[in-house]
Motif scaffolding. Structure first.
Motif, PDB file in Angstrom:
ATOM      1  N   GLU A   6       0.919  -1.327   0.134  1.00 38.16           N
ATOM      2  CA  GLU A   6       0.021  -0.058  -0.036  1.00 38.16           C
ATOM      3  C   GLU A   6       0.767   1.043   0.118  1.00 38.16           C
ATOM      4  O   GLU A   6       0.574   2.383  -0.675  1.00 38.16           O
ATOM      5  CB  GLU A   6      -1.107  -0.042   1.103  1.00 38.16           C
ATOM      6  N   LEU A   7       2.146   1.244   0.678  1.00 38.39           N
ATOM      7  CA  LEU A   7       2.994   2.227   0.866  1.00 38.39           C
ATOM      8  C   LEU A   7       3.623   2.827  -0.770  1.00 38.39           C
ATOM      9  O   LEU A   7       3.732   3.723  -0.987  1.00 38.39           O
ATOM     10  CB  LEU A   7       4.068   2.419   1.757  1.00 38.39           C
ATOM     11  N   ASN A   8       3.591   1.673  -1.515  1.00 37.26           N
ATOM     12  CA  ASN A   8       4.207   1.748  -2.713  1.00 37.26           C
ATOM     13  C   ASN A   8       3.449   2.262  -3.683  1.00 37.26           C
ATOM     14  O   ASN A   8       3.428   3.213  -4.515  1.00 37.26           O
ATOM     15  CB  ASN A   8       4.975   0.395  -3.400  1.00 37.26           C
ATOM     16  N   LEU A  39      15.755   6.219  13.647  1.00 40.13           N
ATOM     17  CA  LEU A  39      15.473   6.800  12.500  1.00 40.13           C
ATOM     18  C   LEU A  39      16.478   6.355  11.395  1.00 40.13           C
ATOM     19  O   LEU A  39      16.032   5.964  10.219  1.00 40.13           O
ATOM     20  CB  LEU A  39      16.022   8.208  12.562  1.00 40.13           C
ATOM     21  N   GLN A  40      17.471   5.836  11.618  1.00 40.00           N
ATOM     22  CA  GLN A  40      18.660   5.260  10.736  1.00 40.00           C
ATOM     23  C   GLN A  40      18.032   4.070  10.359  1.00 40.00           C
ATOM     24  O   GLN A  40      17.974   3.612   9.039  1.00 40.00           O
ATOM     25  CB  GLN A  40      19.979   5.293  11.197  1.00 40.00           C
ATOM     26  N   ASP A  41      17.671   3.084  11.043  1.00 34.67           N
ATOM     27  CA  ASP A  41      16.875   1.801  10.985  1.00 34.67           C
ATOM     28  C   ASP A  41      15.812   2.009   9.928  1.00 34.67           C
ATOM     29  O   ASP A  41      15.549   1.369   9.090  1.00 34.67           O
ATOM     30  CB  ASP A  41      16.635   1.098  12.199  1.00 34.67           C
ATOM     31  N   ASP A  42      14.916   2.968  10.375  1.00 34.87           N
ATOM     32  CA  ASP A  42      13.769   3.231   9.624  1.00 34.87           C
ATOM     33  C   ASP A  42      13.923   3.740   8.252  1.00 34.87           C
ATOM     34  O   ASP A  42      13.337   3.358   7.200  1.00 34.87           O
ATOM     35  CB  ASP A  42      12.606   4.359  10.184  1.00 34.87           C
ATOM     36  N   TYR A  43      14.940   4.651   8.199  1.00 33.50           N
ATOM     37  CA  TYR A  43      15.357   5.220   6.824  1.00 33.50           C
ATOM     38  C   TYR A  43      16.167   3.915   5.797  1.00 33.50           C
ATOM     39  O   TYR A  43      15.423   3.702   4.717  1.00 33.50           O
ATOM     40  CB  TYR A  43      16.585   6.171   6.848  1.00 33.50           C
ATOM     41  N   ASN A  44      16.631   3.194   6.456  1.00 34.46           N
ATOM     42  CA  ASN A  44      17.005   1.784   5.741  1.00 34.46           C
ATOM     43  C   ASN A  44      16.065   1.006   5.368  1.00 34.46           C
ATOM     44  O   ASN A  44      16.086   0.675   4.099  1.00 34.46           O
ATOM     45  CB  ASN A  44      18.428   1.181   6.625  1.00 34.46           C
ATOM     46  N   LYS A  45      15.103   0.662   6.251  1.00 33.25           N
ATOM     47  CA  LYS A  45      14.012  -0.136   5.641  1.00 33.25           C
ATOM     48  C   LYS A  45      12.973   0.403   4.745  1.00 33.25           C
ATOM     49  O   LYS A  45      12.767  -0.455   3.633  1.00 33.25           O
ATOM     50  CB  LYS A  45      13.200  -0.525   7.018  1.00 33.25           C
ATOM     51  N   VAL A  46      12.783   1.601   4.891  1.00 37.45           N
ATOM     52  CA  VAL A  46      11.849   2.377   4.058  1.00 37.45           C
ATOM     53  C   VAL A  46      12.644   2.321   2.575  1.00 37.45           C
ATOM     54  O   VAL A  46      11.995   1.921   1.444  1.00 37.45           O
ATOM     55  CB  VAL A  46      11.498   3.699   4.318  1.00 37.45           C
ATOM     56  N   GLN A  48      14.905   0.319   1.333  1.00 43.35           N
ATOM     57  CA  GLN A  48      14.748  -1.182   0.925  1.00 43.35           C
ATOM     58  C   GLN A  48      13.684  -1.364   0.200  1.00 43.35           C
ATOM     59  O   GLN A  48      13.184  -2.158  -0.647  1.00 43.35           O
ATOM     60  CB  GLN A  48      15.148  -2.100   2.139  1.00 43.35           C
ATOM     61  N   LYS A  49      12.506  -1.170   1.055  1.00 41.21           N
ATOM     62  CA  LYS A  49      11.103  -1.517   0.462  1.00 41.21           C
ATOM     63  C   LYS A  49      10.343  -0.794  -0.382  1.00 41.21           C
ATOM     64  O   LYS A  49       9.560  -1.105  -1.227  1.00 41.21           O
ATOM     65  CB  LYS A  49      10.072  -1.827   2.109  1.00 41.21           C
ATOM     66  N   THR A  50      10.899   0.527  -0.585  1.00 41.89           N
ATOM     67  CA  THR A  50      10.013   1.534  -1.571  1.00 41.89           C
ATOM     68  C   THR A  50      11.021   2.198  -2.510  1.00 41.89           C
ATOM     69  O   THR A  50      10.582   2.854  -3.275  1.00 41.89           O
ATOM     70  CB  THR A  50       9.361   2.597  -0.627  1.00 41.89           C
ATOM     71  N   GLY A  51      12.194   2.219  -2.077  1.00 41.80           N
ATOM     72  CA  GLY A  51      13.262   3.175  -2.751  1.00 41.80           C
ATOM     73  C   GLY A  51      13.182   4.553  -2.450  1.00 41.80           C
ATOM     74  O   GLY A  51      13.913   5.376  -3.154  1.00 41.80           O
ATOM     75  N   VAL A  52      12.496   4.898  -1.599  1.00 42.48           N
ATOM     76  CA  VAL A  52      12.198   6.377  -1.145  1.00 42.48           C
ATOM     77  C   VAL A  52      13.373   6.672   0.106  1.00 42.48           C
ATOM     78  O   VAL A  52      13.599   5.991   0.928  1.00 42.48           O
ATOM     79  CB  VAL A  52      10.832   6.346  -0.377  1.00 42.48           C
ATOM     80  N   ARG A  53      14.134   7.844  -0.248  1.00 43.06           N
ATOM     81  CA  ARG A  53      14.821   8.460   0.546  1.00 43.06           C
ATOM     82  C   ARG A  53      14.379   9.631   1.567  1.00 43.06           C
ATOM     83  O   ARG A  53      14.234  10.410   1.027  1.00 43.06           O
ATOM     84  CB  ARG A  53      16.137   8.911   0.007  1.00 43.06           C
ATOM     85  N   MET A  54      13.840   9.135   2.760  1.00 39.49           N
ATOM     86  CA  MET A  54      12.916  10.043   3.461  1.00 39.49           C
ATOM     87  C   MET A  54      14.078  11.161   3.934  1.00 39.49           C
ATOM     88  O   MET A  54      15.025  10.911   4.265  1.00 39.49           O
ATOM     89  CB  MET A  54      12.221   9.470   4.806  1.00 39.49           C
ATOM     90  N   LYS A  55      13.433  12.460   4.124  1.00 38.26           N
ATOM     91  CA  LYS A  55      14.187  13.515   4.684  1.00 38.26           C
ATOM     92  C   LYS A  55      13.293  14.394   5.551  1.00 38.26           C
ATOM     93  O   LYS A  55      13.819  15.265   6.037  1.00 38.26           O
ATOM     94  CB  LYS A  55      14.859  14.334   3.531  1.00 38.26           C
TER      95      LYS A  55
END
Length: 194
Positions: A6-8, A39-46, A48-55
């Motif tokens: 759903e996020l994708n 936050l680093q773990d969340d960044y890495n997981k997101v 990996q799963k979506t290709g999005v680099r959250m900022k």
């Protein structure tokens, strides 16, 4: 909760994916250094799963430890904060948004308050960014969006730019960079996939 699938779909539709709460079973929600690890773990997981680099971070629960973590973390470039509702982001004159924060106008989820705020900004020569957020969408929020559409969107005078937090951040960053180099900036809207 929402699934990765759903996020994708939301990502493909243009929605922003923002940092919010870290896994508070694994990381303390009162220790900024622990939050930074989360936050680093969340960044890495997101990524990996979506290709999005959250900022961008949407500050959870007015938690000041997240403010400290966001100020220290190189991952957080900008954040939405209920603790900083007096800090306005003026679209034409704000400069860089790096490490800035805003609530996006009045700290209210009342639709009438947000409509009044939008009316004031509609008449302004240098409007500030009005954020409309919700943990859970209900019919009153949908009615608000329909009213905004009929007043300021394609159903009205088409004067309002509805954009994700990432889009606004990137627009203002580009505007600040071009202004710094004394260059003109032109933005346009093109159909998806063009």
């Amino acid at each position: 909760y929402i699934t990765w699938e759903e996020l994708n779909i939301l990502k493909d539709f243009g929605a922003s994916l923002l940092f919010h709460n870290v896994d508070e079973d694994a990381y303390s929600n009162t220790d900024a250094d622990a939050i930074m690890k989360g936050l680093q773990d969340d960044y890495n997981k997101v990524f990996q799963k979506t290709g999005v680099r959250m900022k961008v971070l949407a500050l959870p629960d007015g938690n000041a430890a997240y403010v400290t973590a966001s100020d220290k973390s190189p991952l957080i470039e900008f954040y939405r904060s209920s603790l900083h509702n007096q800090e306005k982001i003026y679209l034409k004159s704000t400069g860089s948004l790096y490490k800035k924060r805003t609530y996006g106008g009045t700290n209210s989820s009342d639709n009438g308050v947000k409509l009044s705020e939008l009316a004031t900004q509609h008449a302004s020569s240098n409007p500030f960014w009005v954020g409309i957020t919700s943990h859970r969408v209900d019919l009153t929020r949908i009615e608000l969006l329909e009213t905004i559409y009929s007043l300021y969107g394609k159903g009205g005078d088409d004067s309002l730019w509805v954009a994700s937090w990432d889009e606004v951040y990137e627009y203002i960053a580009e505007l600040a960079e071009q202004t710094r180099h004394h260059e003109s900036v032109q933005f346009g809207i093109s159909p998806r996939g063009a």
